[in-house]
Scaffold this motif. Sequence first.
Motif, PDB file in Angstrom:
ATOM      1  N   MET A 270      -3.503   9.245   6.168  1.00 23.07           N
ATOM      2  CA  MET A 270      -3.290   7.855   6.560  1.00 23.07           C
ATOM      3  C   MET A 270      -2.713   7.071   5.386  1.00 23.07           C
ATOM      4  O   MET A 270      -3.061   7.325   4.245  1.00 23.07           O
ATOM      5  N   THR A 271      -1.834   6.126   5.683  1.00 26.85           N
ATOM      6  CA  THR A 271      -1.337   5.224   4.639  1.00 26.85           C
ATOM      7  C   THR A 271      -1.385   3.795   5.184  1.00 26.85           C
ATOM      8  O   THR A 271      -1.270   3.597   6.395  1.00 26.85           O
ATOM      9  N   PRO A 272      -1.533   2.800   4.314  1.00 24.08           N
ATOM     10  CA  PRO A 272      -1.613   1.422   4.795  1.00 24.08           C
ATOM     11  C   PRO A 272      -0.412   0.967   5.623  1.00 24.08           C
ATOM     12  O   PRO A 272      -0.541   0.093   6.471  1.00 24.08           O
ATOM     13  N   LYS A 273       0.751   1.575   5.431  1.00 22.42           N
ATOM     14  CA  LYS A 273       1.897   1.104   6.215  1.00 22.42           C
ATOM     15  C   LYS A 273       1.713   1.314   7.731  1.00 22.42           C
ATOM     16  O   LYS A 273       2.326   0.635   8.530  1.00 22.42           O
ATOM     17  N   ASP A 274       0.863   2.266   8.115  1.00 20.29           N
ATOM     18  CA  ASP A 274       0.634   2.505   9.542  1.00 20.29           C
ATOM     19  C   ASP A 274      -0.494   1.658  10.122  1.00 20.29           C
ATOM     20  O   ASP A 274      -0.846   1.809  11.280  1.00 20.29           O
ATOM     21  N   ALA A 275      -1.080   0.800   9.311  1.00 17.64           N
ATOM     22  CA  ALA A 275      -2.273   0.088   9.770  1.00 17.64           C
ATOM     23  C   ALA A 275      -1.937  -1.059  10.715  1.00 17.64           C
ATOM     24  O   ALA A 275      -0.855  -1.631  10.663  1.00 17.64           O
ATOM     25  N   ARG A 276      -2.904  -1.373  11.569  1.00 18.19           N
ATOM     26  CA  ARG A 276      -2.823  -2.604  12.347  1.00 18.19           C
ATOM     27  C   ARG A 276      -3.500  -3.744  11.597  1.00 18.19           C
ATOM     28  O   ARG A 276      -3.142  -4.891  11.759  1.00 18.19           O
ATOM     29  N   LEU A 277      -4.510  -3.425  10.800  1.00 12.66           N
ATOM     30  CA  LEU A 277      -5.185  -4.458  10.011  1.00 12.66           C
ATOM     31  C   LEU A 277      -4.270  -4.859   8.847  1.00 12.66           C
ATOM     32  O   LEU A 277      -3.466  -4.053   8.380  1.00 12.66           O
ATOM     33  N   PRO A 278      -4.406  -6.103   8.359  1.00  7.57           N
ATOM     34  CA  PRO A 278      -3.571  -6.549   7.242  1.00  7.57           C
ATOM     35  C   PRO A 278      -3.854  -5.746   5.966  1.00  7.57           C
ATOM     36  O   PRO A 278      -5.007  -5.528   5.613  1.00  7.57           O
ATOM     37  N   MET A 279      -2.797  -5.295   5.316  1.00  3.97           N
ATOM     38  CA  MET A 279      -2.928  -4.491   4.088  1.00  3.97           C
ATOM     39  C   MET A 279      -2.006  -5.054   3.006  1.00  3.97           C
ATOM     40  O   MET A 279      -0.984  -5.669   3.309  1.00  3.97           O
ATOM     41  N   LYS A 280      -2.345  -4.802   1.748  1.00  2.00           N
ATOM     42  CA  LYS A 280      -1.480  -5.206   0.636  1.00  2.00           C
ATOM     43  C   LYS A 280      -0.164  -4.429   0.722  1.00  2.00           C
ATOM     44  O   LYS A 280      -0.177  -3.198   0.847  1.00  2.00           O
ATOM     45  N   SER A 281       0.952  -5.133   0.609  1.00  7.13           N
ATOM     46  CA  SER A 281       2.221  -4.425   0.751  1.00  7.13           C
ATOM     47  C   SER A 281       2.438  -3.453  -0.401  1.00  7.13           C
ATOM     48  O   SER A 281       3.061  -2.414  -0.237  1.00  7.13           O
ATOM     49  N   SER A 282       1.868  -3.771  -1.569  1.00  3.88           N
ATOM     50  CA  SER A 282       2.029  -2.872  -2.716  1.00  3.88           C
ATOM     51  C   SER A 282       1.367  -1.505  -2.480  1.00  3.88           C
ATOM     52  O   SER A 282       1.666  -0.540  -3.167  1.00  3.88           O
ATOM     53  N   ALA A 283       0.468  -1.445  -1.490  1.00  2.26           N
ATOM     54  CA  ALA A 283      -0.249  -0.184  -1.244  1.00  2.26           C
ATOM     55  C   ALA A 283       0.332   0.587  -0.070  1.00  2.26           C
ATOM     56  O   ALA A 283      -0.197   1.627   0.307  1.00  2.26           O
ATOM     57  N   ALA A 284       1.437   0.076   0.482  1.00  2.00           N
ATOM     58  CA  ALA A 284       1.973   0.627   1.737  1.00  2.00           C
ATOM     59  C   ALA A 284       1.987   2.150   1.787  1.00  2.00           C
ATOM     60  O   ALA A 284       1.666   2.746   2.804  1.00  2.00           O
ATOM     61  N   HIS A 285       2.343   2.789   0.673  1.00  2.00           N
ATOM     62  CA  HIS A 285       2.524   4.243   0.723  1.00  2.00           C
ATOM     63  C   HIS A 285       1.395   5.041   0.072  1.00  2.00           C
ATOM     64  O   HIS A 285       1.497   6.243  -0.097  1.00  2.00           O
TER      65      HIS A 285
END
Length: 423
Positions: A270-285
């Motif tokens: 899993m990576t934050p870019k696939d999340a529905r919840l708000p995530m830090k863009s710097s952590a996307a990958h």
Amino acid sequence: MTTFKWFIVWLTMTISAAAYLSYQMFAAEEKPLFLPNETTHGHYQIEMQCSACHTPMMGVKQDACTQCHAQDLKDGQDSHPENKFSDPRNFDMIAKLDARKCITCHTEHSPHTTGDMGVTLPDDYCAVCHSEIGEERESHKGLEFNSCATAGCHNYHDNKALYEDFLLKHYGEDDHRFDASEISLEQRMNKTVPVADYDGTVDPEIHHHWSSTAHAKAKVNCKDCHQPDSAVEWSNKVSPTTCQECHQEEYEGFSMGKHGMRLAAGMSPMTPKDARLPMKSSAAHKELNCISCHSDHRFDIKRAAVDACLNCHNDQHSLNYKNSPHFTYWQIDSFGAKTGKGVSCATCHMPRVKKNGKVVVEHNQNATLRPNEKMIRTSCQKCHGLQFSIDSLADEKLILENFKGRPSKKIESLEWVKQREKR
Ligand code: HEC
Ligand code: HEC
Ligand code: HEC
Ligand code: HEC
Ligand code: HEC
Ligand code: HEC
Ligand code: HEC
Ligand code: HEC
Ligand code: HEC
Ligand code: HEC
């Protein structure tokens, strides 16, 4: 144009369309092509793994749900397990609502008819089987059936913190009470610096980080992680399955929760870019595995409990944590005061629990997330009374504020139980 040219054009288009379709079906994890509709919050991360739930003919596998959830329901002491309905006296209920099957109440890819947790039933569904309760119970006279399962009163499956006996036992407790006994982790450290078993040049920083950890103290050396099998070459990468060799319970918890569910289903991490919840863009990958929270070699569990989470999570509730009294006390504790009153993200979402006879950190952060009364026994009750805990968790705004302030309303069930006892 000649017919032949048209034939070539047609052939090319057909072949590329077929190639595209099979790519979509077998290779691309990204874009749902045949999903009838949006998948629920619980499952969309594994939605492209159709076979996790479906037979090749797109029926739902008989035991799909229980294969992954039997343990959750068991841990929650399910109030309505299948075997309650095998009793012939309850057959008339089943004729109305077949509660032996999960998909009677839960469904998928149907966003317009499902609510929280993929539930398809109207709010007053308890009435189907418990229509007599309004007459039999003094306290329940005149209550609407759509209020049974509102926050703080009843759940369908997990009522561990809501059973009558339990409420009675904890009636009248103070809002704040402190008998927290978190295990002190510093105590495990010692000062002697062990020698690394790596015969290449050891980066001094890596050596320093490793040598100050519980791993070095427990004689877990470089090769235990980097070359667990001496027949295989040293590798700079360490997979979660290597950690699993020594940390089975943590690995299992991780696999059962959101963070590890894609890996567990045989998909990419899993990576934050696939999340529905708000995530830090710097952590996307950033990939989710053991070292997303336990950055390599330091394995600093304080960092893992707050800073690591906030590297990725970016919703209001998470961001508000640093304004809460919980965080204030956590900082005081981090400076060494040891009041035992500090609360990190992990205190609530990854509590210490008993598994296989030992105390370990619950690495399934969903195990206590919903319904949120699950958090009462594993966390809040260490420091708060039951009434205060139930009231706080029933207050959505207070959750959004990350528990800065007092709960705005009082859940009546403890009073009702008390009155019933007196009669
Ligand atoms: C987490 C489990 C799960 C996964 C993964 C999943 N489904 Fe489903 N799917 C269900 C359930 C549950 C139903 C509802 C069955 C019912 O109500 O009888 C369903 C229904 C369907 C239906 C019937 C819809 C209708 O309106 O009748 C189709 C088609 C379908 N799924 C396709 C897919 C495809 C294609 C994939 C993979 C790309 C997929 N599903 C992944 C659980 C899942
Ligand atoms: C491959 C394993 C797998 C299968 C199959 C599966 N689930 Fe899940 N399910 C998960 C995981 C992992 C989560 C996310 C973590 C959690 O919420 O427990 C989840 C989440 C959920 C949730 C939401 C919980 C929440 O907090 O929102 C419900 C309800 C649920 N599943 C029911 C079902 C039902 C019913 C079926 C059968 C149609 C099913 N699951 C099939 C693994 C699975
Ligand atoms: C009669 C309806 C009904 C049936 C049948 C049912 N559920 Fe649920 N389920 C619910 C409701 C309602 C919720 C929402 C939380 C609650 O009230 O407990 C829920 C929540 C859940 C959750 C998330 C919360 C938790 O306590 O873990 C999971 C997982 C789940 N159900 C799995 C299942 C599985 C697996 C089955 C089949 C063995 C099943 N459910 C059968 C109504 C049902
Ligand atoms: C499909 C029928 C059915 C539905 C729907 C249903 N129940 Fe039940 N419930 C039962 C049965 C059967 C029992 C067991 C009765 C017994 O043991 O005497 C039970 C037991 C209970 C109990 C008492 C014992 C216990 O173990 O917790 C409570 C409280 C309860 N249900 C509340 C609810 C609430 C609240 C809802 C709605 C969220 C609900 N039930 C929905 C059938 C149902
Ligand atoms: C408890 C397991 C563990 C131990 C013990 C351990 N490492 Fe690592 N090491 C890791 C992990 C995890 C990574 C990150 C791997 C990845 O990115 O997949 C890593 C990465 C590395 C790297 C790659 C460069 C870098 O900084 O990311 C080197 C070199 C390395 N370790 C050397 C060592 C040496 C030398 C020792 C002994 C002093 C040691 N490791 C002990 C788990 C361990
Ligand atoms: C060869 C066995 C072994 C391997 C492989 C291993 N560990 Fe450990 N780990 C241990 C032991 C032993 C301890 C100390 C246990 C204790 O004190 O309770 C420990 C402690 C820890 C701690 C607690 C640190 C603290 O300060 O208390 C964390 C976090 C941890 N390991 C994570 C990992 C991760 C992540 C991996 C994979 C990259 C890993 N471990 C690989 C054996 C291992
Ligand atoms: C989402 C962040 C996160 C991930 C991912 C994660 N951990 Fe942890 N882990 C923590 C936190 C936070 C603690 C300490 C909690 C505390 O002290 O309250 C911890 C503690 C531990 C401990 C020491 C405490 C214990 O359980 O005995 C071990 C060992 C450990 N983790 C291993 C692992 C392994 C193995 C993985 C991968 C399967 C992993 N962790 C993945 C956050 C994480
Ligand atoms: C590498 C990034 C990353 C780190 C680090 C991380 N998370 Fe997550 N977390 C995610 C992603 C991505 C999801 C899935 C969100 C989604 O699908 O919308 C998630 C899901 C969750 C969920 C489940 C939400 C739900 O509604 O089911 C909780 C709770 C959670 N994380 C808490 C934590 C806590 C507490 C920590 C620190 C101990 C932490 N996370 C560390 C990326 C991360
Ligand atoms: C005092 C306990 C507590 C603390 C501290 C706490 N949370 Fe939560 N968290 C909750 C509760 C309760 C919920 C709501 C569960 C529900 O009802 O859906 C929640 C929900 C979440 C969700 C899911 C949000 C969603 O919309 O699905 C995430 C992600 C999360 N928390 C991350 C964090 C992170 C990161 C931290 C630390 C920065 C943190 N939490 C601190 C109790 C806590
Ligand atoms: C390790 C102890 C501990 C745990 C666990 C804990 N808390 Fe707290 N909580 C505190 C302390 C300490 C305060 C601050 C009290 C003060 O200001 O004197 C506090 C304050 C609060 C407040 C704000 C009260 C106010 O008057 O402003 C709320 C609401 C709250 N907690 C809810 C919860 C909930 C809900 C949980 C479980 C999900 C929980 N807490 C878990 C220790 C804890």
